[in-house]
Design an enzyme around this catalytic site. Structure first.
Site, PDB file in Angstrom:
ATOM      1  NE  ARG A 158      -1.768  -2.083   3.335  1.00 29.88           N
ATOM      2  CZ  ARG A 158      -2.173  -3.037   4.157  1.00 29.88           C
ATOM      3  NH1 ARG A 158      -3.440  -3.291   4.284  1.00 29.88           N
ATOM      4  NH2 ARG A 158      -1.309  -3.730   4.874  1.00 29.88           N
ATOM      5  CB  ILE A 239      10.219   5.015   4.662  1.00 31.88           C
ATOM      6  CG1 ILE A 239       9.548   4.449   3.392  1.00 31.88           C
ATOM      7  CG2 ILE A 239      10.742   6.408   4.434  1.00 31.88           C
ATOM      8  CD1 ILE A 239       8.214   5.097   3.082  1.00 31.88           C
ATOM      9  NE  ARG A 241       9.619  -2.150  11.640  1.00 28.63           N
ATOM     10  CZ  ARG A 241       8.612  -1.300  11.385  1.00 28.63           C
ATOM     11  NH1 ARG A 241       8.802  -0.242  10.619  1.00 28.63           N
ATOM     12  NH2 ARG A 241       7.430  -1.494  11.925  1.00 28.63           N
ATOM     13  CD  GLU A 270      14.396   2.368  14.246  1.00 24.71           C
ATOM     14  OE1 GLU A 270      14.817   2.552  13.088  1.00 24.71           O
ATOM     15  OE2 GLU A 270      13.212   2.548  14.588  1.00 24.71           O
ATOM     16  CG  HIS A 288      10.920   4.524  12.975  1.00 19.68           C
ATOM     17  ND1 HIS A 288      11.300   3.233  13.247  1.00 19.68           N
ATOM     18  CD2 HIS A 288       9.769   4.428  12.256  1.00 19.68           C
ATOM     19  CE1 HIS A 288      10.418   2.392  12.732  1.00 19.68           C
ATOM     20  NE2 HIS A 288       9.483   3.103  12.120  1.00 19.68           N
TER      21      HIS A 288
HETATM   22  C1  GLV Z   1       6.150   2.117  11.632  1.00 22.09           C
HETATM   23  O1  GLV Z   1       7.279   1.895  11.350  1.00 22.09           O
HETATM   24  C2  GLV Z   1       5.080   1.190  11.439  1.00 22.09           C
HETATM   25  O2  GLV Z   1       5.333   0.014  11.152  1.00 22.09           O
HETATM   26  O3  GLV Z   1       3.923   1.595  11.607  1.00 22.09           O
END
Ligand code: GLV
Length: 328
Positions: A158, A239, A241, A270, A288
């Site tokens: 998504r 963005i 992991r 992290e 994050h």
């Molecule tokens: C943030 O990293 C999430 O998985 O919502």
């Protein structure tokens, strides 16, 4: 003694959400936002039927065995690699996450991070703040264009599709992607997305964005070998992991100019950040925060609460991860 089930809210969250939970449960919350050690978490969960958790809490078999009364673990995140879902399912513990409500906010941020990386926004701001701006120069912080460039997406779920839409429809980018499975043609067509193998993705992308969930299969999906296949002018944005990208290999690739720049919102280990990444000028680093708009964080907290309330009061949790445990 109340007959309401007891739940733990493991981290500080919106007071309104804690109040909603308190209408159904005896709530132990965490207003000081102390991060529990594994031993503390195990102790805090004694007697609790449910847990409202975040990525800071690791839910594993040992913790479940120490808390056999636990029936639901509701994560305030879409990713759930902090939870051993197999161990939960084996013990009939429902797991839920927060998909959909964060898709567009996270795609906005992925796009912003990619733009900041390509156009050297934080690097040039540091220069200005340090008082070093004393003249115009033809090549000062010259970066690379997004419009008309090739946007590569690794992981076309998504959020990946949200970034692809922004790139194709807003910036006239050519979209290529690699994913476990190809999108149906009617989803590819409106954005002109082209499915390619991973080699082609690495070779052709001007801007590569990584959006795959973390799993043993995606560990170091971008490592030294993959970075070596990218264009020297390319940027990489993560963005997804920490651990999907090999941070040490990336720091080396940035230092050697093997790729132009990187934008990172997530890191291996992290909140620690690899010191060699901190030392590079051509990397944009954020803590994050991809889903962190006020409205979306509230929607995530509400959805995690909805799941917890439904799971423990005989309702149907809206976004279960292991729906097979329901009705057992
Ligand atoms: C943030 O990293 C999430 O998985 O919502």
């Amino acid at each position: 003694m109340s007959d309401k089930p007891a739940v733990l809210v493991a981290r500080k969250v919106f007071p309104e959400v804690v109040q909603r939970l308190a209408q159904h449960f005896e709530v132990e919350d965490n207003p000081t936002d102390h991060i529990h050690s594994p031993d503390e978490l195990r102790a805090r969960l004694q007697g609790k039927a449910g847990a409202f958790v975040t990525l800071s809490e690791r839910i594993d078999a040992a913790l479940l065995d120490a808390n056999p009364q636990l029936r639901a673990v509701c994560n305030m995140a879409v990713g759930y690699n902090n939870i051993d879902v197999g161990a939960c399912s084996a013990r009939g513990v429902l797991v839920s996450n927060t998909p959909d409500v964060l898709t567009e906010t996270t795609a906005d941020f992925g796009f912003a991070l990619m733009m900041a990386t390509a156009r050297r926004i934080t690097e040039s701001e540091r220069f200005l703040r340090e008082g070093r701006w004393d003249r115009w120069a033809y090549d000062m912080f010259a970066g690379s264009d997004l419009h008309g460039a090739t946007l590569g997406i690794l992981g076309m779920g998504r959020i990946g599709q949200g970034i692809a839409r922004r790139g194709a429809l807003g910036f006239g980018m050519q979209v290529i992607y690699h994913n476990r499975s190809r999108l149906p043609a009617d989803q590819e067509a409106p954005i002109g997305a082209r499915y390619v193998d991973k080699e082609t993705l690495l070779r052709e992308a001007d801007h590569l964005v990584v959006v795959v969930p973390y799993s043993p299969q995606t560990h170091h999906a971008i490592g030294a070998a993959e970075l070596a296949r990218m264009k020297p002018s390319a940027t990489l944005t993560n963005i997804a992991r920490g651990g999907v990208v090999d941070d040490a290999a990336l720091a080396q690739a940035l230092a050697q100019g093997r790729i132009a720049a990187a934008g990172l919102d997530v890191f291996e280990g992290e909140p620690q950040v690899h010191p060699q990444l901190l030392a590079q000028r051509n990397v944009v680093l954020t803590p994050h925060i991809a889903s962190a708009s006020v409205a979306t964080r509230r929607a995530m907290a509400d959805l995690a609460a909805d799941n917890l309330i439904a799971a423990l009061t005989g309702g149907v949790p809206p976004t279960p991860v292991n729906a097979q445990v329901l009705g057992r």
